[in-house]
Design a protein around this motif. Sequence first.
Motif, PDB file in Angstrom:
ATOM      1  N   TYR A 145      -5.703  11.720 -56.835  1.00  0.00           N
ATOM      2  CA  TYR A 145      -5.975  13.028 -57.443  1.00  0.00           C
ATOM      3  C   TYR A 145      -4.707  13.771 -57.842  1.00  0.00           C
ATOM      4  N   GLY A 146      -3.576  13.099 -57.764  1.00  0.00           N
ATOM      5  CA  GLY A 146      -2.338  13.658 -58.308  1.00  0.00           C
ATOM      6  C   GLY A 146      -1.890  12.859 -59.514  1.00  0.00           C
ATOM      7  N   LEU A 150      -7.497  11.463 -61.500  1.00  0.00           N
ATOM      8  CA  LEU A 150      -8.274  12.703 -61.643  1.00  0.00           C
ATOM      9  C   LEU A 150      -8.891  12.770 -63.035  1.00  0.00           C
ATOM     10  N   ALA A 151      -8.100  12.415 -64.039  1.00  0.00           N
ATOM     11  CA  ALA A 151      -8.627  12.434 -65.411  1.00  0.00           C
ATOM     12  C   ALA A 151      -9.777  11.431 -65.558  1.00  0.00           C
ATOM     13  N   TRP A 152      -9.657  10.298 -64.890  1.00  0.00           N
ATOM     14  CA  TRP A 152     -10.693   9.260 -64.955  1.00  0.00           C
ATOM     15  C   TRP A 152     -12.007   9.773 -64.365  1.00  0.00           C
ATOM     16  N   ASP A 153     -11.907  10.430 -63.206  1.00  0.00           N
ATOM     17  CA  ASP A 153     -13.110  10.988 -62.585  1.00  0.00           C
ATOM     18  C   ASP A 153     -13.697  12.106 -63.453  1.00  0.00           C
ATOM     19  N   LEU A 154     -12.826  12.940 -64.016  1.00  0.00           N
ATOM     20  CA  LEU A 154     -13.315  14.032 -64.868  1.00  0.00           C
ATOM     21  C   LEU A 154     -13.957  13.486 -66.143  1.00  0.00           C
ATOM     22  N   PHE A 155     -13.443  12.360 -66.609  1.00  0.00           N
ATOM     23  CA  PHE A 155     -14.057  11.711 -67.774  1.00  0.00           C
ATOM     24  C   PHE A 155     -15.505  11.327 -67.470  1.00  0.00           C
ATOM     25  N   PHE A 213     -13.274  17.912 -56.990  1.00  0.00           N
ATOM     26  CA  PHE A 213     -12.608  19.205 -56.851  1.00  0.00           C
ATOM     27  C   PHE A 213     -12.092  19.411 -55.425  1.00  0.00           C
ATOM     28  N   ALA A 214     -12.866  18.966 -54.448  1.00  0.00           N
ATOM     29  CA  ALA A 214     -12.447  19.158 -53.058  1.00  0.00           C
ATOM     30  C   ALA A 214     -11.150  18.403 -52.758  1.00  0.00           C
ATOM     31  N   TRP A 215     -11.104  17.129 -53.161  1.00  0.00           N
ATOM     32  CA  TRP A 215      -9.888  16.348 -52.894  1.00  0.00           C
ATOM     33  C   TRP A 215      -8.716  16.879 -53.712  1.00  0.00           C
ATOM     34  N   THR A 216      -8.980  17.338 -54.941  1.00  0.00           N
ATOM     35  CA  THR A 216      -7.886  17.860 -55.768  1.00  0.00           C
ATOM     36  C   THR A 216      -7.326  19.143 -55.150  1.00  0.00           C
ATOM     37  N   ILE A 217      -8.226  20.025 -54.714  1.00  0.00           N
ATOM     38  CA  ILE A 217      -7.766  21.257 -54.056  1.00  0.00           C
ATOM     39  C   ILE A 217      -6.954  20.905 -52.814  1.00  0.00           C
ATOM     40  N   TRP A 218      -7.485  19.968 -52.039  1.00  0.00           N
ATOM     41  CA  TRP A 218      -6.787  19.548 -50.825  1.00  0.00           C
ATOM     42  C   TRP A 218      -5.400  18.988 -51.158  1.00  0.00           C
ATOM     43  N   ALA A 219      -5.348  18.109 -52.177  1.00  0.00           N
ATOM     44  CA  ALA A 219      -4.070  17.473 -52.524  1.00  0.00           C
ATOM     45  C   ALA A 219      -3.064  18.502 -53.035  1.00  0.00           C
ATOM     46  N   GLN A 220      -3.538  19.444 -53.832  1.00  0.00           N
ATOM     47  CA  GLN A 220      -2.615  20.405 -54.432  1.00  0.00           C
ATOM     48  C   GLN A 220      -2.225  21.524 -53.481  1.00  0.00           C
TER      49      GLN A 220
END
Lengths: 332, 101
Positions: A145-146, A150-155, A213-220
């Motif tokens: 997710y960094g 992330l783009a792949w999942d959002l796709f 979103f949860a993992w992205t928030i966590w990672a960032q």
Amino acid sequence: MSWAAHELESYILHKHTKVKVSYLAILLGCFLPDMGTKGTVYGFEIGSYSFKPESAWDYHRGWPGVGFTHSLAWGVVLALAVLLIFKSREWALGLLIGQWAHVLTDCFDSVGVMLFFPFSEQHYSTGMWAYAAQEGRYGDAAAYYGSLGLAWDLFWLAMLAYNYRALTAKYFNQHVYPADPAWSWLRHRVGLSDRFLLALYHAYFLYGACRIFAWTIWAQVSEDAPMDWKWGGPYWVDKATVEHPPVTEFLANTLVGLTGLVAFCWVVWLAVGRRLWLRTPPYAEVEFVRTSVPRQRYSDENTGTDGAEDAGTGEPGDSSDTEPARQSPDRA
Amino acid sequence: MPSRPAFLRPVRRTRAGDFAGYAVAVVALVAGGAVFTRGILTWTRGPVVAIAAILLTGWAVDKVRARRQPGDDDGGPGADVDGPDVEGAGGDGRDGEGEDR
């Protein structure tokens, strides 16, 4: 490896499959390659016993290891097993579609998969993001997710938003429920409510979409992992890669592998698959139809003529104006 | 059938109950997932959290609505119907959105 893509793609695949196929089987197929392997790839401890593969990527995607679970031939074997044991076309086909989707989706990281194993051990990878399972679950999550993961999942989330009809209750009622006896079983035998069934259908969409979103928030926020949108990123992780052979060798491996897979599928189809397929009738949900035929008149009309049919020995189609031959389990 | 918890008993779905349930599920998964990570975000726990949120919240909202509008048959415990016999379920071709069952 892909994360939420595996959940989200199951809905899109079901919507675009033109034949009757089980959604649950597609979902299971999308999970199967990682189901029994991901825990061991990250490593685990039970009491004093601990297991962690020396080379996570080699164990996960290579051979020897569990890399065979990420091959197209393995999907064929699983589908045949389902057809043989459970005698369900919808589940066999769904499992095949889901497993193949998982395999093809995993081609996008830096390690890729052995598509044509056991006929070729060639890895196929686009290297879009770094494979980082060797960093453990949290390291892998932060790296995925960094990066373009992330783009792949959002796709896939965007694709599902475009195919939003696959998530409606109407679609569930008209296309998902009637294609799979499992839903009927859950409703009639287990007694799950309609809200429960619909929630079950939506559960992996919610889980998949929210965990992006949860993992992205966590990672960032928690890990402060820098976002790297470059191809093959993120730069800050020690990514695993496979050595790609020269083009001629790559093409030769592909030719051998593709030929082997096609021959394998053809032989298996002729030897077992076709027979099993033809022996297995497609699932047809039979609805219970309420009738208001007066009992007296009904018995008058059929006295002495259709006694055998009334006793249930006639062909199912003969009594279609009163009741179908198979009743829903809760009515029987 | 043995008695089940109230939130598992079949009731007629309402749009408000559904909306609230899905909203709570999203909040639980995103906020809870960001905080607890593996405590929630696994392929077994995540969907269970989603389903539990939808059922419990939907049941609670429907119950509150039924108390406020005792005459309204749609969506309260008073509107309980015999689970598997609910009309409109399982491929009957009805619209299926909102108060569809």
